[in-house]
Design a protein around this motif. Structure first.
Motif, PDB file in Angstrom:
ATOM      1  N   ALA A 244      45.499  97.361  64.109  1.00  9.06           N
ATOM      2  CA  ALA A 244      46.732  97.387  63.352  1.00  9.06           C
ATOM      3  C   ALA A 244      47.666  96.025  63.807  1.00  9.06           C
ATOM      4  CB  ALA A 244      47.520  98.639  63.275  1.00  9.06           C
TER       5      ALA A 244
ATOM      6  N   ARG B  71      41.712 102.233  59.989  1.00  4.84           N
ATOM      7  CA  ARG B  71      42.621 103.320  60.074  1.00  4.84           C
ATOM      8  C   ARG B  71      41.980 104.516  59.207  1.00  4.84           C
ATOM      9  NH1 ARG B  71      45.134 106.296  62.573  1.00  4.84           N
ATOM     10  NH2 ARG B  71      46.238 104.579  63.503  1.00  4.84           N
TER      11      ARG B  71
ATOM     12  N   ASP C 295      40.859 108.259  60.439  1.00  9.26           N
ATOM     13  CA  ASP C 295      41.590 109.371  59.823  1.00  9.26           C
ATOM     14  C   ASP C 295      40.674 110.518  58.994  1.00  9.26           C
ATOM     15  OD1 ASP C 295      44.185 108.541  60.616  1.00  9.26           O
ATOM     16  OD2 ASP C 295      44.613 107.657  58.752  1.00  9.26           O
TER      17      ASP C 295
ATOM     18  N   ALA D 247      41.907 101.947  66.303  1.00  9.72           N
ATOM     19  CA  ALA D 247      42.710 101.675  64.997  1.00  9.72           C
ATOM     20  C   ALA D 247      44.142 101.077  65.353  1.00  9.72           C
ATOM     21  CB  ALA D 247      42.929 103.004  64.172  1.00  9.72           C
ATOM     22  N   GLU D 248      44.697 101.523  66.603  1.00  6.42           N
ATOM     23  CA  GLU D 248      45.951 100.766  66.678  1.00  6.42           C
ATOM     24  C   GLU D 248      45.729  99.478  67.322  1.00  6.42           C
ATOM     25  OE1 GLU D 248      47.412 103.324  69.949  1.00  6.42           O
ATOM     26  OE2 GLU D 248      47.783 104.984  68.646  1.00  6.42           O
TER      27      GLU D 248
ATOM     28  N   GLU E 212      41.075 106.648  67.207  1.00  4.66           N
ATOM     29  CA  GLU E 212      42.797 106.318  66.972  1.00  4.66           C
ATOM     30  C   GLU E 212      43.299 105.037  67.683  1.00  4.66           C
ATOM     31  OE1 GLU E 212      46.339 106.735  65.750  1.00  4.66           O
ATOM     32  OE2 GLU E 212      44.499 107.890  65.008  1.00  4.66           O
TER      33      GLU E 212
END
Length: 330
Positions: A110, A255, A259, A106-107, A103
């Protein structure tokens, strides 16, 4: 990484300069015996080699034959199904390294995508190690490098080279011509040029940089609803085999992977091209362990490794053998 040929080369059982294998001058005793034989016409025999020379020569020939037999076994296997010399070992996570949650990565991806507007580029550069298996034959792992480039008019070229970056300059095992054999490092095994072609369907269509749309794109590419994480990983590999992603598309893919669930962070690794990465393992698939390697700075996919978790004696593979490894180069 040490393999059987490394050990054989270091052992060097028949050195070029070994004193026991040279053809040096004869000693005094040998010279006298040779002179007696040559001066005796009644022997009816051809001159013999000097004392000590035949055993040395026979020993040397025996040693060379043993080396050749060992190399043959390493290449094509033997009664015990010796693994192929090109087979990579599974990547190892650096001890005591701190796993980074997917997670969080993924941030980071982004954030990188928000700052970098580089678009995806059609074409790929990938190095792979794939295991070939058949009944009654030992498995063979074939390392190769593939580069696909597209031109603005819709043409593209594909170049396939037999190479193994773990051992630069060393011979490479390939299946060129349908039979496993050794070729020189860098040997071109395929070169093709394709005429112009266009399509609006994945994977030819430009991949979206929205996670929801990207998932639909991958499902269409794989012709599969992608119900499981391994199915998603396979579809992601298909995407990367066709496109070099930009920062935003890469962020969308990271992402999706975050997920998907089931990808367990395990720590830091160095991939097969020497790049630092973070490893994420999915080990809930029957018989296969998936390891995803991501760039720790921006979450881009660096590689994907699939490893057997159970023995499959009918194919000569054991738990821990690498089934396939792909490393994508941006």
């Amino acid at each position: 990484m040490t393999d059987e040929l490394d050990l054989l080369r270091r052992a060097n059982p028949v050195p070029d300069d070994g004193h026991r294998f040279g053809d040096g001058p004869l000693g005094d005793q040998a010279e006298r015996r040779l002179a007696r034989l040559l001066s005796d016409p009644g022997t009816g025999r051809r001159p013999l080699l000097p004392a000590g020379r035949r055993p040395r020569l026979a020993w040397a020939l025996t040693a060379v034959a043993a080396v050749a037999a060992l190399v043959s076994v390493l290449l094509v296997g033997g009664p015990a199904a010796t693994p192929a010399i090109a087979a990579p070992r599974p990547l190892s996570v650096v001890a005591d390294s701190t796993p980074v949650p997917l997670e969080r990565l993924a941030e980071r991806a982004a954030a990188a995508g928000a700052e970098d507007a580089t678009a995806a580029r059609r074409g790929t550069h990938v190095q792979s190690w794939s295991l070939g298996m058949s009944d009654g034959e030992p498995p063979v792992t074939l390392p190769q490098e593939r580069i696909v480039r597209w031109t603005p008019d819709g043409r593209h070229t594909e170049l396939v080279v037999a190479t193994d970056p773990r051992h630069p300059g060393r011979p490479v095992l390939t299946d060129e011509g349908g039979e496993p054999r050794l070729v020189d490092d860098g040997r071109v095994t395929g070169r093709r040029t394709f005429p112009p072609s266009w399509s609006d369907a994945p994977p030819a269509a430009h991949p979206p940089h929205d996670p929801t749309r990207l998932r639909a794109y991958l499902a269409e590419t794989a012709n599969d609803p992608l119900r499981t994480t391994p199915e998603l990983l396979d579809a992601a590999a298909q995407l990367l085999d066709n496109w070099t992603l930009g920062a935003r598309e890469s962020a969308a893919l990271t992402r999706l992977l975050a997920d998907a669930g089931g990808l367990r962070p395990t720590g830091r690794v160095t991939d097969r091209l020497g790049r630092p990465g973070q490893a994420y393992v999915y080990d809930n698939a029957p018989g296969v362990r998936h390891m995803l390697i991501l760039d720790p700075s921006d979450g881009a996919v660096l590689g994907l490794e699939e490893t057997f978790t159970t023995d499959q004696p009918e194919y000569g593979v054991r738990a821990g053998d690498v089934m396939q490894y792909r490393a994508w180069i941006r």
